[in-house]
Design a protein around this motif. Sequence first.
Motif, short mmCIF file in Angstrom:
data_model
loop_
_atom_site.label_atom_id
_atom_site.label_comp_id
_atom_site.label_asym_id
_atom_site.label_seq_id
_atom_site.Cartn_x
_atom_site.Cartn_y
_atom_site.Cartn_z
N CYS A 507 9.39 -3.28 2.95
CA CYS A 507 8.99 -4.55 2.54
C CYS A 507 9.93 -5.64 3.15
O CYS A 507 11.05 -5.51 2.94
N CYS A 525 4.23 -3.20 -1.82
CA CYS A 525 5.59 -3.27 -2.33
C CYS A 525 5.55 -3.45 -3.94
O CYS A 525 4.72 -4.06 -4.39
N CYS A 528 7.58 -6.86 -5.19
CA CYS A 528 6.86 -8.46 -5.09
C CYS A 528 5.36 -8.37 -4.82
O CYS A 528 4.79 -9.46 -4.89
ZN ZN Z 1 8.63 -6.84 -1.87
#
Ligand code: ZN
Length: 792
Positions: A507, A525, A528
Motif C-alpha cells: 500500500c 489495503c 486505509c
Molecule cells: Zn493503506
Amino acid sequence: MQTNRPFEYEIPSALTDVVIPGVRVEVGFGRGKRKIQGFVMEVKKTSDFTGKLKPIIRVIDVKPVLSSEMIKLSYWLADRTYSFQISCLQTMLPNVMRAKYKQFIQAAPGFEQDPEVQQLLNGHLLVELTNDTTDEKIKEIAHLKRSEKINIEYVVENQANSLTRQAVTTELSKDALLKSREGLRKNALAQQKLYDYLIKEYDNLPVESSVIEKQNDIARSTLKTAEKNGAVKFVEITKRRKPVGIIPEQQKAPTLTDEQSEAVSKINSAIDSNDPKTFLIEGVTGSGKTEVYLQTMQQALNQGKTALMLVPEISLTPQMVNRVVGRFGDQVAVLHSGLSSGERYDEWSRIEDGSVKVVVGARSAVFAPLKNIGIIIIDEEHEASYKQDDNPRYHARDVASWRSKFHKEPLVLGSATPSLESRARAEKGVYQMISMKKRINDHPLPHVQIVDMRDAENSAVKGDFSPLLKDNIWRAMKRNEQAIVLLNRRGYSSFLMCRECGFVLKCPNCDVSLTYHKNLGKMKCHYCGHEEPVPHICPNCKSKKIGFYGTGTENIENQLNEMFPEARVLRMDVDTTRRKGSHAAIIKQFGEHQADILLGTQMIAKGLDFPDVTLVGVINADTTLSISDYRASERTFQLLTQVSGRAGRADKEGHVIIQTYNPDHYAIKDAAKQDYETFFKQEMYLRHQSGYTPYYFTTLVSVSHQDEGQALKQSFWLKKQLQAVLSDQAVLLGPSPTMISRKQNKYFYQIIVKYKRGPELHQRLLEILSETQSETKRGFTIAIDNEPQHID
Ligand code: ZN
Ligand code: ADP
Ligand code: ZN
C-alpha cells in the motif's frame, strides 16, 4: 450496556451468613418471571434504590467461587477490554460452572465419622444439593464447609453417574485373611488368587471392582463367592479425575551457569522483598531460561507461596510441562485444552482449595485461583496466542501484570525474541532486562544459510526444494539424523509476489502488503482501504512471473516422498492434528525417532528439543513477511529464530537452511544470525517512521451489519465520533472492509486508531458502546480491540 452494572437485591434473613461476595445466586430479573444466575459482588447495609428490592431466591454456592481478587480484577478487565463485566467473570471460571451441573456434598477426608457430618449425609456417601434444599439446610452446609468438614463436588450432569464406583474391601484383619487363605480347598484356584491379591493390596483397599476384574483377571463370580464367605465386602467409593496422569520421575536441579545464577538471584530478591517488578529475560534459544523459571518458582514455594507459569499452547510444549511436573511433582496442576470440562473443574478446585502450589497452563490459566502468588512467569512472551480473539479480548500479559501488582510479587517474561512492546519497555526501564547470551556448555548456535530462490539454479527447479536443501536433507538421512521442514503458511496465497525479483505489492500509504479480495477481484489495503487492480506484470522488473504464492503441506509431503522414498515423513498441520491428543502423539513419535522428517506449519517451530535433529529447512520464509500486518517483519523474525533453534540441541552440530525471495530483508538476515538486538533497532526505527506500536497505541474498532450500506454508513458515523475526541497527533485509518468481509452473512468494516494519549478516546468508546446498545438488536454490532495482535 445498560445491564452492564451490579443490581441490588434484598438478602432474606435466612440467608444472611451465606450471601457473601463471590457466591452465585439465583434472582428474578426484569418484570417477567425470568430467573437468572448472578454473582454477589458486594454486601451492603443500605440501598440507594428507591423502589422495592426483590429478594434473592436462592444461593447456588455455599462457598465463594470468586475471590475478592477476581472480583476486583473483573472491574479492571471489563474496562480495559470494553466488554461486559459478566463475561469477564465467566471467563475466569471453568466452563462447568456455566454448564448444567449437579452439586454433591461429601465428607472431607478424616471427617467421615463426625456426628454433624453423619447427620447431614444421613448414611449416604454423596448428597445432592438441589433447588429444594431448604435455607436452613444451606446454612448448615455452609457452616460445615467453613469448618472444612465437608467438600462440595461439581459434576456436569451427564457425567454425574461416573462419580461413584463400586469397590471391593474386606472387614477381616490381615491375619484372619491369611488364615482363611490356608483353609481354602487345594483346587479353589480362583479363590486363592483373589485372597493373595487382597493380602498383597491390603493397605490399598478398597480397590475398584473394575480394576480387580479387568487388570487382575478375577471373575465377578469369584468376588461374589468370597462375599458370601464373608471375606469380601462391596462398598461405594468416590473417584476424583486425575488429569495429570503419570508423573515423570523427579528431576534434580542442575548447578547453574553464571548467567543463570545472576538471573535467579535478581528475581529471587524481588520475591523476597515483595517487589512487583517485571523482568524481561532475553535469552538465546538453549541459554537455559527454563532452569531459571524452575529455580525461581522453587524460591516462591520455599517461602510458602505459589507459582503461576504460562506457556503458549500446552499441546505444543509437552517437554516444558514435563520439566515442570518433573521438578515439582504432584504439587502441579496442568491446565490444557485437552481437559474435559469435568477434569478442568477438578484441577480448578485442587488449585482453589490450596492442594496445588504450581499452575502451568495456556492463556486462560492466568485466572487460576491461586492464593498467595509468589511469582508469575510467561514463557515465549511474544506469542500472539496470549491475546484472546473473542470477548473479552484480553492479553494474558496485562492480566498477569495486574495480578503481579495485586500480590506484590514479580512477573517474569521470557523469550529469545521478545515482542517489540516488551523490549521497548525494558529500554525505558519500565521492565528490568536480564540478558542471557550464552548457550549452555557454550554449545554453538546452528550454522544458518540463506538460499536466494531468485537464482537461476533455484528458480529452475520444478518443486519447492533448492538443490542445497535437498542435498542437506539427503546427508542428514544418510547419517541417520532427523530433519524438520517448515512450511510457513500464515497468510499464504492471499498476496501477490514476483518470483523473479521477490517484489510484493504494498500500500502506498500504509507500508503493509495489499491483500487479494476475491469478491472484488482487486488488491486492497486493510488499513486505509486503498485498492488497485491485480497487476499482470511485475511493476518492479516487468517479469510475467508475478502471481499468487502458496503451496500446501500435502504437496510438500508428496515432493519429500518422491525425493526420499526411504525416509519416514510425519506431517503436522491443522489437518493432521484435528483429533484430541494428536499433537502430542506426533511429537512423541518424532521424539522417539520413529520418523526421519517432521514436516509442518508454524506449530512445529516451538519448544521441541530432540538430540537427533541436526537440520532445519524453511521452504518459504517470505510468507509471513507479506501478511498485511505491521507486525509482519517481527513475526517473520520470531518464526525463523524459533525454528532455527530446533537444530543441533545436543552434541551434534545444527544446520539451518532458509529459502527466500527476499534474502536481503533485515528480518531474514538478522534471524539467520540469531541477532535480536540488531533486528530490534532496525524495526524500532521503521515503526517510528510509520507510526506504529510501540510508538503509538493502537485500537481497532470494527462494525458489522447484514446490510453492506448500513455497515458502511455506521462506520463513517463512528469515524466522525472518534475524530471529535482525537488530538492532532492521532491517526485514524479506514473505514476499510476486512478480509473476510462477509462472515456469517455480515459485512465488516474496520477503523484503526493510532494515538499517543487517549483518555478521551477511551471514555468516548465506552459511551459509544452504551449508546449503540439498542442498535445491536437490529443486527448492528461494534467490537473494540485494544492493541490487536492481528489486523485482517
Ligand atoms: Zn493503506
Ligand atoms: P531455553 O529455554 O533457554 O531454550 P533450556 O532451559 O531448554 O533453554 O536449556 C537448554 C538445555 O540445557 C536443556 O536441555 C537443559 O536441560 C540444559 N540445561 C539448562 N541449564 C543447565 C545447567 N545449569 N547445567 C546443565 N544443563 C543445563
Ligand atoms: Zn519482479
